[in-house]
Scaffold this active site. Structure first.
Site, PDB file in Angstrom:
ATOM      1  N   ASP A   1      -5.890   8.087   8.289  1.00  0.00           N
ATOM      2  CA  ASP A   1      -6.105   6.832   9.018  1.00  0.00           C
ATOM      3  C   ASP A   1      -5.059   6.586  10.096  1.00  0.00           C
ATOM      4  O   ASP A   1      -5.089   5.583  10.793  1.00  0.00           O
ATOM      5  CB  ASP A   1      -6.151   5.648   8.053  1.00  0.00           C
ATOM      6  CG  ASP A   1      -4.844   5.416   7.292  1.00  0.00           C
ATOM      7  OD1 ASP A   1      -3.875   6.145   7.559  1.00  0.00           O
ATOM      8  OD2 ASP A   1      -4.821   4.507   6.449  1.00  0.00           O
TER       9      ASP A   1
ATOM     10  N   SER B   1       0.813  -1.217   0.000  1.00  0.00           N
ATOM     11  CA  SER B   1       0.000   0.000   0.000  1.00  0.00           C
ATOM     12  C   SER B   1       0.847   1.269   0.000  1.00  0.00           C
ATOM     13  O   SER B   1       0.433   2.291  -0.545  1.00  0.00           O
ATOM     14  CB  SER B   1      -0.939   0.003   1.212  1.00  0.00           C
ATOM     15  OG  SER B   1      -0.206  -0.109   2.422  1.00  0.00           O
TER      16      SER B   1
ATOM     17  N   HIS C   1      -1.157   5.044   7.267  1.00  0.00           N
ATOM     18  CA  HIS C   1      -0.389   5.301   6.053  1.00  0.00           C
ATOM     19  C   HIS C   1       0.160   6.731   6.078  1.00  0.00           C
ATOM     20  O   HIS C   1      -0.401   7.601   6.742  1.00  0.00           O
ATOM     21  CB  HIS C   1      -1.270   5.098   4.813  1.00  0.00           C
ATOM     22  CG  HIS C   1      -1.676   3.675   4.606  1.00  0.00           C
ATOM     23  ND1 HIS C   1      -2.882   3.178   5.038  1.00  0.00           N
ATOM     24  CD2 HIS C   1      -1.019   2.631   4.030  1.00  0.00           C
ATOM     25  CE1 HIS C   1      -2.962   1.889   4.728  1.00  0.00           C
ATOM     26  NE2 HIS C   1      -1.847   1.537   4.127  1.00  0.00           N
TER      27      HIS C   1
END
Length: 339
Positions: free
Chosen positions: A247, A82, A250
């Protein structure tokens, strides 16, 4: 120094097990790993995680340079998890791949065609599939690929030797295709805010040990590495609201920019485009070291590059490239690179 040597020995054992097909070497006991895994998963649930699809940054960067030269564009590929995909931001220009493609275009004064096959949630065992995607279909054979992988290997308890083996295999396949490879090693999971001591220490130790072992595997497979963990760690801890995304897991746009600035000099050096010579400057703490020692030192100091030394053998070049801040740029044609 004794701590560095101890980390170097552990990293070498993991890399050796990876080379000979082993997978059972663990960095901590199963109980500690289980607790860490539970804590990190709860942390992600606490902060909400991110299920957003990362913005697609595929396209051509620095297209204006194409009007000044008849040289072909450079081709850059991105693989990994990610972080490589750019999860946590909403504009393509804020992803690490777009930032690096823009920076490479500015340094080389050539257009850069960019393609990203990274998958959020991916572990190192997905790299074989990603390499297939990257190399499938001429003429899209990249000049350079950047890989960012490792965090999910730690949180999902993949044996580190197995993790390193998958990464090393991917690097060798890309190198055999004529592609230069730069790997951003495992980030520091000890910076995740809801993970508290002593598990934050455990997460940091696991991350650094895997990063050091990754470095050995990558360098011995013909690639270069840049340590991201300690580079981002202190900055994330000091300014989490700025460098973490919404979040809290990240990186934010600024966090990705910090990482991209650390990787860009090594990307350019791998292509022969960086003005610094490929030799150590002792005054800057650089040197030619045994590979495992260079790997351990790099894992403890972010932004450090490790590459095979000109003398080959069991030696590596440890270098601190000077960073250069460059503006981001959206793809000029707005269309994906599919060739």
């Amino acid at each position: 120094m004794p701590m560095t040597m101890s980390r170097a020995r552990v990293a070498r054992r993991i890399a050796t097990a990876a080379a000979f097909g082993g997978g059972g070497i663990g960095l901590l006991g199963a109980a500690a790993l289980g607790v860490l895994l539970t804590e990190v998963r709860l942390a992600r649930r606490t902060v909400g995680g991110s299920s957003d699809i990362p913005p697609c940054a595929d396209g051509r960067y620095g297209a204006a340079f194409g009007h000044r030269t008849d040289r072909p564009p450079l081709r850059m590929g991105f693989l990994g998890d990610s972080t490589a995909a750019g999860q946590g931001v909403h504009r393509a220009s804020q992803t690490p791949g777009a930032l690096l493609a823009s920076g490479l275009a500015a340094v080389s004064e050539l257009p850069v065609d960019f393609r990203n096959v990274a998958l959020p949630g991916a572990q190192s065992d997905d790299l074989a599939r990603q390499v297939e995607l990257m190399l499938a279909g001429n003429p899209w054979a990249p000049d350079i690929c950047v890989i960012m992988i490792g965090a999910n290997d730690v949180t999902h308890r993949m044996p580190p030797a197995q993790s390193v083996r998958h990464l090393s295999d991917a690097v060798r396949r890309l190198r055999a295709a004529g592609c230069a490879v730069v790997v951003g090693t495992c980030p520091d999971l000890g910076t995740i805010e809801p993970v508290y001591q002593p598990l934050r220490w455990v997460a940091r130790r696991l991350s650094r040990q895997l990063a050091a072992a990754q470095t050995i595997g990558v360098v011995e497979s013909g690639g270069r590495t840049v340590s991201l963990g300690d580079l981002l760690g202190p900055e994330f801890e000091a300014r989490p609201r700025e460098l973490f995304g919404p979040d809290n897991y990240h990186p934010s746009a600024e966090g990705y920019a910090t990482a991209a600035m650390a990787v860009l000099p090594t990307v350019c050096a791998a292509l022969g485009l960086w003005p610094e010579e490929e030799r150590p400057e002792p005054a800057r703490g650089e040197g030619i070291l045994p590979v495992e020692q260079a790997a351990a030192e790099a894992a403890a100091e972010g932004g450090t590059e490790v590459a095979a030394s000109a003398s080959r053998g069991p030696w590596a070049l440890l270098k601190h490239r000077r960073r250069r801040r460059l503006p981001a740029e959206e793809p000029t044609d707005g269309s994906p690179v599919t060739g």
